[in-house]
Design a protein around this motif. Sequence first.
Motif, PDB file in Angstrom:
ATOM      1  N   GLY A  73      -5.985   3.049  -1.166  1.00  0.00           N
ATOM      2  CA  GLY A  73      -4.602   3.209  -1.613  1.00  0.00           C
ATOM      3  C   GLY A  73      -4.519   3.844  -2.994  1.00  0.00           C
ATOM      4  O   GLY A  73      -3.690   4.731  -3.241  1.00  0.00           O
ATOM      5  N   ILE A  74      -5.374   3.420  -3.900  1.00  0.00           N
ATOM      6  CA  ILE A  74      -5.387   3.979  -5.256  1.00  0.00           C
ATOM      7  C   ILE A  74      -5.858   5.427  -5.228  1.00  0.00           C
ATOM      8  O   ILE A  74      -5.317   6.285  -5.948  1.00  0.00           O
ATOM      9  CB  ILE A  74      -6.283   3.122  -6.169  1.00  0.00           C
ATOM     10  CG1 ILE A  74      -5.660   1.735  -6.348  1.00  0.00           C
ATOM     11  CG2 ILE A  74      -6.477   3.795  -7.528  1.00  0.00           C
ATOM     12  CD1 ILE A  74      -6.579   0.732  -7.015  1.00  0.00           C
TER      13      ILE A  74
ATOM     14  N   TRP B 273       0.835  -1.203   0.000  1.00  0.00           N
ATOM     15  CA  TRP B 273       0.000   0.000   0.000  1.00  0.00           C
ATOM     16  C   TRP B 273       0.873   1.258   0.000  1.00  0.00           C
ATOM     17  O   TRP B 273       0.664   2.175  -0.801  1.00  0.00           O
ATOM     18  CB  TRP B 273      -0.900  -0.027   1.231  1.00  0.00           C
ATOM     19  CG  TRP B 273      -2.085   0.897   1.212  1.00  0.00           C
ATOM     20  CD1 TRP B 273      -3.351   0.578   0.858  1.00  0.00           C
ATOM     21  CD2 TRP B 273      -2.108   2.278   1.609  1.00  0.00           C
ATOM     22  NE1 TRP B 273      -4.174   1.673   0.999  1.00  0.00           N
ATOM     23  CE2 TRP B 273      -3.438   2.727   1.453  1.00  0.00           C
ATOM     24  CE3 TRP B 273      -1.143   3.172   2.063  1.00  0.00           C
ATOM     25  CZ2 TRP B 273      -3.825   4.037   1.745  1.00  0.00           C
ATOM     26  CZ3 TRP B 273      -1.522   4.479   2.349  1.00  0.00           C
ATOM     27  CH2 TRP B 273      -2.837   4.898   2.197  1.00  0.00           C
TER      28      TRP B 273
ATOM     29  N   GLY C  88      -0.438  12.232  -6.180  1.00  0.00           N
ATOM     30  CA  GLY C  88       0.340  12.334  -7.415  1.00  0.00           C
ATOM     31  C   GLY C  88      -0.277  13.307  -8.408  1.00  0.00           C
ATOM     32  O   GLY C  88       0.437  14.116  -9.023  1.00  0.00           O
TER      33      GLY C  88
ATOM     34  N   SER D 251      -3.011   7.592  -3.746  1.00  0.00           N
ATOM     35  CA  SER D 251      -1.948   7.692  -4.741  1.00  0.00           C
ATOM     36  C   SER D 251      -2.321   8.671  -5.851  1.00  0.00           C
ATOM     37  O   SER D 251      -1.510   9.507  -6.264  1.00  0.00           O
ATOM     38  CB  SER D 251      -1.669   6.309  -5.337  1.00  0.00           C
ATOM     39  OG  SER D 251      -0.695   6.369  -6.337  1.00  0.00           O
ATOM     40  N   SER D 252      -3.576   8.609  -6.308  1.00  0.00           N
ATOM     41  CA  SER D 252      -4.024   9.482  -7.399  1.00  0.00           C
ATOM     42  C   SER D 252      -4.148  10.933  -6.953  1.00  0.00           C
ATOM     43  O   SER D 252      -3.763  11.849  -7.690  1.00  0.00           O
ATOM     44  CB  SER D 252      -5.372   8.993  -7.938  1.00  0.00           C
ATOM     45  OG  SER D 252      -5.289   7.684  -8.423  1.00  0.00           O
TER      46      SER D 252
ATOM     47  N   LEU E 245       2.712   1.586  -3.243  1.00  0.00           N
ATOM     48  CA  LEU E 245       1.822   2.074  -4.291  1.00  0.00           C
ATOM     49  C   LEU E 245       1.704   3.598  -4.238  1.00  0.00           C
ATOM     50  O   LEU E 245       1.782   4.267  -5.272  1.00  0.00           O
ATOM     51  CB  LEU E 245       0.444   1.435  -4.131  1.00  0.00           C
ATOM     52  CG  LEU E 245      -0.694   2.047  -4.976  1.00  0.00           C
ATOM     53  CD1 LEU E 245      -0.416   1.870  -6.462  1.00  0.00           C
ATOM     54  CD2 LEU E 245      -2.040   1.429  -4.602  1.00  0.00           C
ATOM     55  N   VAL E 246       1.510   4.139  -3.045  1.00  0.00           N
ATOM     56  CA  VAL E 246       1.393   5.593  -2.905  1.00  0.00           C
ATOM     57  C   VAL E 246       2.689   6.284  -3.326  1.00  0.00           C
ATOM     58  O   VAL E 246       2.678   7.276  -4.073  1.00  0.00           O
ATOM     59  CB  VAL E 246       1.026   5.961  -1.453  1.00  0.00           C
ATOM     60  CG1 VAL E 246       1.057   7.479  -1.265  1.00  0.00           C
ATOM     61  CG2 VAL E 246      -0.358   5.418  -1.101  1.00  0.00           C
TER      62      VAL E 246
ATOM     63  N   GLY F  89       3.175   5.865  -7.008  1.00  0.00           N
ATOM     64  CA  GLY F  89       2.155   6.642  -7.700  1.00  0.00           C
ATOM     65  C   GLY F  89       2.566   8.097  -7.833  1.00  0.00           C
ATOM     66  O   GLY F  89       2.387   8.710  -8.900  1.00  0.00           O
ATOM     67  N   VAL F  90       3.101   8.658  -6.755  1.00  0.00           N
ATOM     68  CA  VAL F  90       3.584  10.045  -6.809  1.00  0.00           C
ATOM     69  C   VAL F  90       4.701  10.179  -7.842  1.00  0.00           C
ATOM     70  O   VAL F  90       4.740  11.128  -8.630  1.00  0.00           O
ATOM     71  CB  VAL F  90       4.059  10.499  -5.416  1.00  0.00           C
ATOM     72  CG1 VAL F  90       4.757  11.860  -5.497  1.00  0.00           C
ATOM     73  CG2 VAL F  90       2.881  10.562  -4.446  1.00  0.00           C
TER      74      VAL F  90
END
Length: 377
Positions: free
Chosen positions: A142-143, A18, A150, A146-147, A21-22, A25-26
Motif C-alpha cells: 500500500g505504501i 489501504w 503520488g 501510494s508513493s 492510503l493510496v 497519498g496521491v
Amino acid sequence: MSFKILLKKDWKQVSILWLLLVFLGVIAFTVPVWSQMQYFDQELRNIQENPGEYADWIDGDSSDLSVQDFFNENNGTGYWIGDLQSLIPMGGVLFLFVIFGALMASVLIGAERNSQMSDFTMSLPFTRNQLYISKWLIGTVGIIVSSVLGGTLMIMMIRFSDYAFLMEGSTNRVIALVVLMMLSGISFFSAALWMGSFGGESISQVIWTFIALIFPIGLIALVQGSVYAFSQQYDSRYAFFDDLFQSTFLRVLSPFSNLANVDMYQYFTNQAEWQKFLAIAPWSALAFIALSFGLGIWMFNRAPQENNGRFFMFSNWLWLIHIIMVLCFAMLGGIILSAFSMQSGFALYIVGFLIGGFIAHLLAKRLLYRLNLKLKS
C-alpha cells in the motif's frame, strides 16, 4: 492451504484503509504542489501589476527580469520567491505515512486481538512467520503504490508546468527523495507492526509505536539535557552530541533521525550533500526496515497468546519497562527543574530527578500492572 488465502483475509481487514492510503497519498503528493505553484503565479502577477510596491526589494527594473530570475537566490535582484525544495511536500506525505502505518498495523494485529479473532488465525494451517509476513506485505505494498502513483504525478505536474526549470538537472534527486519517503513510510509501518508483539490490543499497540519511534532520539536528548544540567557547559559538549545525533548508528535506529539529517536546501544545491545522501539515507532506511521486520517476526513468534488484551504482552519484561520509564521521567524532571537555575543546576536536578522518578514509579504501577490486568479482564 495457499498463502493467497491468508493475503485475502488480511486484505479484507484493511482494504478500506489501504485504498484510502493510496487516495490520500496521491493528494498529499500533488495538491500541495499545485497550491505552491498557485502561490508562485500570484506573486509573479503582483510584481508585474504593481512594480512600485516591490521597488524597495528588487534591484533594478522588475520588467527586465525573467521568471527564472525570481527563483534564483544569487541573481542579485534582492527578491526571491521560492525554489524546488518548496514544491516537495515531504512533511505532509510523511505525516500521512506515520498515521496510516500505525492504523493499518493496529487493525492487522491489535484489532484481531481485541475481537479474539487472533485465536482463530493462530489455528489456521500457517506458521506465525507466514501470518506476520502476510500482514507486512499488505501494508508495505500500500505504501509503495501510494508513493509510486503520488510521486509520479508530482514529478509530472512540475515537469509540465511553467516552473519546470526548477527541476532541470535535479530530476534524479527528486526521484531519490520520493524513494526515501517511501522507505520511511515502510519503516513507520514496520515499526508499528513490530509493536503489535508488545501491545495486546489496538490502542496499546499505537502507544508503543509512538514510543518506539521517538525513544532513540528522546533518550539521547534526555542524556544530553542531564549532562548540560550538571555542568552548564554547552560549548564543550555540543560537538559530541551533535555528532551522535548525526551518526549513522542513530539513523539506523530511528527513521526520524534519518529524515532530520537530510538538509533539504543543501540537498538540491550541494553536490557533496547529494553524495552523502546516496551513501547513507536510503541504506539507513533499509537497515531499519530489516531490523524492525526481523525483530517483529521474532517477537511475534514468542508473544504469549494468553496475554491478548493486555496493555503489554510480555509480563516477564514489565520490570525492565518499569525501570526504563522511571529513569526517563526522572531525567526529564531533573532537566525541567534545573532550568530554573542560572548556575550549575546539580541540586535542583537531583530534586527534579527524584520527583520525576517517583511520579513515573506511581504511573508505571498503574499503567503497567493494574491497567494491564484491567484490559485483560
